[in-house]
Design a protein around this motif. Structure first.
Motif, PDB file in Angstrom:
ATOM      1  N   ASN A   1       4.437   7.954   4.008  1.00 17.30           N
ATOM      2  CA  ASN A   1       3.176   8.459   3.447  1.00 17.30           C
ATOM      3  C   ASN A   1       2.372   9.173   4.521  1.00 17.30           C
ATOM      4  O   ASN A   1       1.884  10.281   4.311  1.00 17.30           O
ATOM      5  CB  ASN A   1       2.337   7.309   2.872  1.00 17.30           C
ATOM      6  N   SER A   2       2.238   8.543   5.661  1.00 14.84           N
ATOM      7  CA  SER A   2       1.473   9.154   6.745  1.00 14.84           C
ATOM      8  C   SER A   2       2.113  10.465   7.182  1.00 14.84           C
ATOM      9  O   SER A   2       1.422  11.443   7.488  1.00 14.84           O
ATOM     10  CB  SER A   2       1.380   8.199   7.941  1.00 14.84           C
TER      11      SER A   2
ATOM     12  N   ARG B   1       0.813  -1.222   0.000  1.00 10.73           N
ATOM     13  CA  ARG B   1       0.000   0.000   0.000  1.00 10.73           C
ATOM     14  C   ARG B   1       0.851   1.279   0.000  1.00 10.73           C
ATOM     15  O   ARG B   1       0.620   2.198  -0.770  1.00 10.73           O
ATOM     16  CB  ARG B   1      -0.940  -0.036   1.220  1.00 10.73           C
TER      17      ARG B   1
ATOM     18  N   GLU C   1       1.201  13.025   4.656  1.00  8.05           N
ATOM     19  CA  GLU C   1      -0.237  13.320   4.704  1.00  8.05           C
ATOM     20  C   GLU C   1      -0.563  14.193   5.922  1.00  8.05           C
ATOM     21  O   GLU C   1      -1.348  15.133   5.830  1.00  8.05           O
ATOM     22  CB  GLU C   1      -1.035  12.008   4.717  1.00  8.05           C
TER      23      GLU C   1
ATOM     24  N   TRP D   1     -10.260   0.198   8.607  1.00  5.71           N
ATOM     25  CA  TRP D   1      -9.642   0.966   7.524  1.00  5.71           C
ATOM     26  C   TRP D   1     -10.404   2.269   7.368  1.00  5.71           C
ATOM     27  O   TRP D   1     -11.594   2.334   7.671  1.00  5.71           O
ATOM     28  CB  TRP D   1      -9.720   0.157   6.213  1.00  5.71           C
ATOM     29  N   CYS D   2      -9.754   3.303   6.928  1.00  2.00           N
ATOM     30  CA  CYS D   2     -10.485   4.539   6.610  1.00  2.00           C
ATOM     31  C   CYS D   2      -9.786   5.256   5.474  1.00  2.00           C
ATOM     32  O   CYS D   2      -8.686   4.879   5.074  1.00  2.00           O
ATOM     33  CB  CYS D   2     -10.569   5.442   7.846  1.00  2.00           C
TER      34      CYS D   2
ATOM     35  N   HIS E   1       2.639   5.902  13.250  1.00  2.00           N
ATOM     36  CA  HIS E   1       3.873   5.113  13.238  1.00  2.00           C
ATOM     37  C   HIS E   1       4.934   5.789  12.372  1.00  2.00           C
ATOM     38  O   HIS E   1       6.040   5.281  12.234  1.00  2.00           O
ATOM     39  CB  HIS E   1       3.600   3.702  12.732  1.00  2.00           C
TER      40      HIS E   1
ATOM     41  N   SER F   1      -0.207   0.361   7.779  1.00  2.00           N
ATOM     42  CA  SER F   1      -1.110  -0.518   7.054  1.00  2.00           C
ATOM     43  C   SER F   1      -0.819  -1.982   7.323  1.00  2.00           C
ATOM     44  O   SER F   1      -1.513  -2.856   6.864  1.00  2.00           O
ATOM     45  CB  SER F   1      -1.075  -0.202   5.564  1.00  2.00           C
TER      46      SER F   1
ATOM     47  N   GLN G   1      -7.686   7.740   4.910  1.00  2.00           N
ATOM     48  CA  GLN G   1      -6.855   8.471   5.878  1.00  2.00           C
ATOM     49  C   GLN G   1      -6.665   9.952   5.536  1.00  2.00           C
ATOM     50  O   GLN G   1      -6.804  10.809   6.409  1.00  2.00           O
ATOM     51  CB  GLN G   1      -5.481   7.790   6.020  1.00  2.00           C
TER      52      GLN G   1
ATOM     53  N   VAL H   1      -7.715   3.439  13.622  1.00  2.00           N
ATOM     54  CA  VAL H   1      -7.740   2.442  12.548  1.00  2.00           C
ATOM     55  C   VAL H   1      -6.790   1.311  12.916  1.00  2.00           C
ATOM     56  O   VAL H   1      -5.599   1.533  13.127  1.00  2.00           O
ATOM     57  CB  VAL H   1      -7.308   3.077  11.211  1.00  2.00           C
TER      58      VAL H   1
HETATM   59  N1  UDP Z   1      -3.985   4.272   4.891  1.00  2.00           N
HETATM   60  C1  UDP Z   1      -5.306   4.530   4.633  1.00  2.00           C
HETATM   61  N2  UDP Z   1      -6.237   4.094   5.521  1.00  2.00           N
HETATM   62  C2  UDP Z   1      -5.904   3.456   6.659  1.00  2.00           C
HETATM   63  C3  UDP Z   1      -4.558   3.217   6.938  1.00  2.00           C
HETATM   64  C4  UDP Z   1      -3.592   3.649   6.036  1.00  2.00           C
HETATM   65  O1  UDP Z   1      -5.665   5.123   3.616  1.00  2.00           O
HETATM   66  O2  UDP Z   1      -6.832   3.110   7.391  1.00  2.00           O
HETATM   67  C5  UDP Z   1      -2.977   4.730   3.918  1.00  2.00           C
HETATM   68  C6  UDP Z   1      -2.316   5.992   4.400  1.00  2.00           C
HETATM   69  O3  UDP Z   1      -3.077   7.126   4.023  1.00  2.00           O
HETATM   70  C7  UDP Z   1      -0.971   5.908   3.704  1.00  2.00           C
HETATM   71  C8  UDP Z   1      -0.708   4.419   3.573  1.00  2.00           C
HETATM   72  O4  UDP Z   1      -1.962   3.774   3.784  1.00  2.00           O
HETATM   73  O5  UDP Z   1      -1.049   6.506   2.422  1.00  2.00           O
HETATM   74  C9  UDP Z   1       0.285   3.901   4.600  1.00  2.00           C
HETATM   75  O6  UDP Z   1       1.547   4.292   4.223  1.00  2.00           O
HETATM   76  P1  UDP Z   1       2.680   4.639   5.263  1.00  2.00           P
HETATM   77  O7  UDP Z   1       3.918   4.908   4.481  1.00  2.00           O
HETATM   78  O8  UDP Z   1       2.245   5.717   6.163  1.00  2.00           O
HETATM   79  O9  UDP Z   1       2.828   3.363   6.166  1.00  2.00           O
HETATM   80  P2  UDP Z   1       3.088   1.797   5.872  1.00  2.00           P
HETATM   81  O10 UDP Z   1       1.774   1.189   6.139  1.00  2.00           O
HETATM   82  O11 UDP Z   1       3.545   1.673   4.450  1.00  2.00           O
HETATM   83  O12 UDP Z   1       4.110   1.440   6.893  1.00  2.00           O
END
Ligand code: UDP
Length: 463
Positions: A348-349, A23, A352, A326-327, A344, A279, A329, A305
């Protein structure tokens, strides 16, 4: 536009995007592709995913010029990626190349350029063999790339392996483009097999970047200028920050069934703590229980989440919030009711949250997350660490968590108010980067012009 082996009538270039099947990798690469297409609709993009991922994202809204092409799953899907991460990673490194090469031979029109996830170094190998330019897309921060590139310096300076109990808090300042980093914030501060394998895969991929023609970061120059400048001085290939590479330019549909947006609409402005530990599960069950106890005790409103655990947590957390598997985000982070982001610190987070102007409670676990946490808490100063001590991997108790959350969400306190002000400034900085003439827009335009140039048959490609 659906069959990737059929050529559409006329195009300005054919980009073949190959994300790592996860993801946090797929999202930013898809966002980059959408961005490119929003600037030039003559381009077509073939987005290569495993069959499993086509099932996850195949029906997401996307521009007409993006088409999916699939390669077989690398491990049987019932094994689950999170459960056996190491097997999955090894399969990605060894089993995707042959079907990808086969697919590439059948694609119409022939690709103009490949954009490949940094981890998938074998895409660079394939591209070099058939003489097609390739852009390596590093899915984390440029600062972390500098750490990987100079990882050998830890050994040279006698800092590897590091004893966290003795030296975790010690800082070293020899990583180019980075201010002094605590040894405990380097990858491999925990020595699990999973961390070791992931780190080793990343280290193995670093030399392949030199064989690519471009290096792209889903980052923003102003977020980490030192690292970008240092890397530009080291590399001869163009380096572009194309971030934030999040879908700010067109949100997906609202998941009305869960109704969590309705719930958010009914909460006071800035009152809700959004909690997401990534994720895939990366915290022990005991720690999750302590977080749940702390959230309950704090009395703060929350939206949490947590995949696979939502029913259990719902019972533990009390009635002040929601627990979801899930949401959406980014859309949640943009909601005015959200006043904080327990994260965490995945890259990406991190982007965001920065883009949304929300302050963080940083609870990084491994790989690049601790360094992202350092940026959040020390460089941008838009968050606090949940764990202040890197020496021991001890449980943070529910009492500590409750008191931290209460302070963090209390906007009456100067400390919390100042942090919120800086979060808004960081948001502004991110928004400037994507405005016309901003750093990311300029970089995306420059990369686009390379694509269009390569697409001109009489000129061939630049490599
Ligand atoms: N995400 C989301 N909904 C959730 C949890 C995560 O849309 O309930 C998305 C979040 O917006 C981000 C990605 O999943 O774009 C997670 O990427 P990140 O690099 O933060 O963490 P990883 O899960 O790859 O360690």
């Amino acid at each position: 536009m659906d069959d990737p082996t059929q050529a559409p009538p006329s195009i300005g270039g054919h980009v073949v995007a190959v994300p790592y099947p996860g993801r946090g990798h797929i999202n930013p690469m898809m966002n980059l592709c959408k961005m490119l297409l929003s600037k030039n609709s003559d381009i077509i993009v073939t987005f290569v995913v495993t069959e499993e991922w086509l099932g996850f994202i195949g029906s997401d809204p996307k521009p007409r010029n993006i088409r999916f092409a699939t390669i077989p799953n690398v491990i049987p899907s019932e094994h689950g990626r999170a459960n056996d991460f190491v097997t999955f990673l090894e399969a990605v490194m060894t089993k995707m190349e042959a079907p990808f090469q086969d697919l590439l031979n059948r694609l119409q029109p022939p690709p103009t350029i490949l954009v490949s996830d940094f981890y998938l170094f074998w895409v660079v190998r394939v591209a070099n063999k058939i003489n097609i330019p390739v852009a390596s897309f590093f899915p984390m921060s440029a600062s972390f790339f500098a750490v990987l590139k100079h990882y050998h310096l830890l050994q040279q300076n006698g800092h590897y392996p590091v004893k966290l109990s003795e030296d975790g808090d010690k800082r070293v300042d020899y990583i180019p483009g980075n201010s002094a980093i605590r040894l405990g914030d380097f990858p491999l501060s925990d020595d699990s097999w999973r961390s070791r394998t992931l780190l080793q895969s990343a280290l193995n991929a670093v030399p392949w970047v030199q064989k690519a023609q471009y290096l792209l970061f889903p980052s923003i120059y102003e977020l980490e200028p030192r690292a970008i400048d240092a890397l530009k001085a080291e590399f001869s290939i163009p380096i572009y920050t194309v971030g934030p590479a999040i879908p700010y330019f067109g949100y997906g549909h609202i998941d009305a069934e869960l109704g969590y947006f309705q719930w958010l609409d009914n909460q006071p402005s800035g009152s809700v703590l959004y909690i997401c530990q990534g994720s895939f599960l990366s915290v022990s069950k005991e720690q999750i229980d302590e977080i749940a106890g702390g959230v309950r005790e704090s009395g703060v409103r929350f939206l949490w989440v947590q995949r696979g655990e939502s029913d259990r947590l719902k019972e533990m957390c009390g009635g002040r919030g929601l627990v979801l598997p899930w949401c959406d985000q980014l859309r949640v982070l943009q909601h005015p009711a959200i006043g904080g982001f327990w994260s965490h610190c995945g890259w990406n987070s991190t982007r965001e949250g920065a883009f949304s102007g929300v302050p963080f409670l940083a609870f990084p676990i491994f790989m690049d997350q601790p360094l992202n946490g350092k940026f959040i808490t020390e460089e941008w100063k838009v968050g606090w660490r949940v764990r202040t001590n890197v020496k021991e991997d001890t449980l943070i108790t529910k009492d500590e968590i409750a008191s931290l959350i209460k302070k963090f969400m209390d906007v009456g306190r100067d400390e919390a108010r100042d942090m919120r002000k800086r979060s808004r400034e960081l948001k502004q900085l991110c928004h400037c980067a994507i405005a016309s003439g901003g750093s990311s827009q300029t970089n995306i335009n420059a990369f686009l012009s390379h694509i269009l140039q390569s697409a001109k048959p009489e000129l061939g490609h630049s490599s």
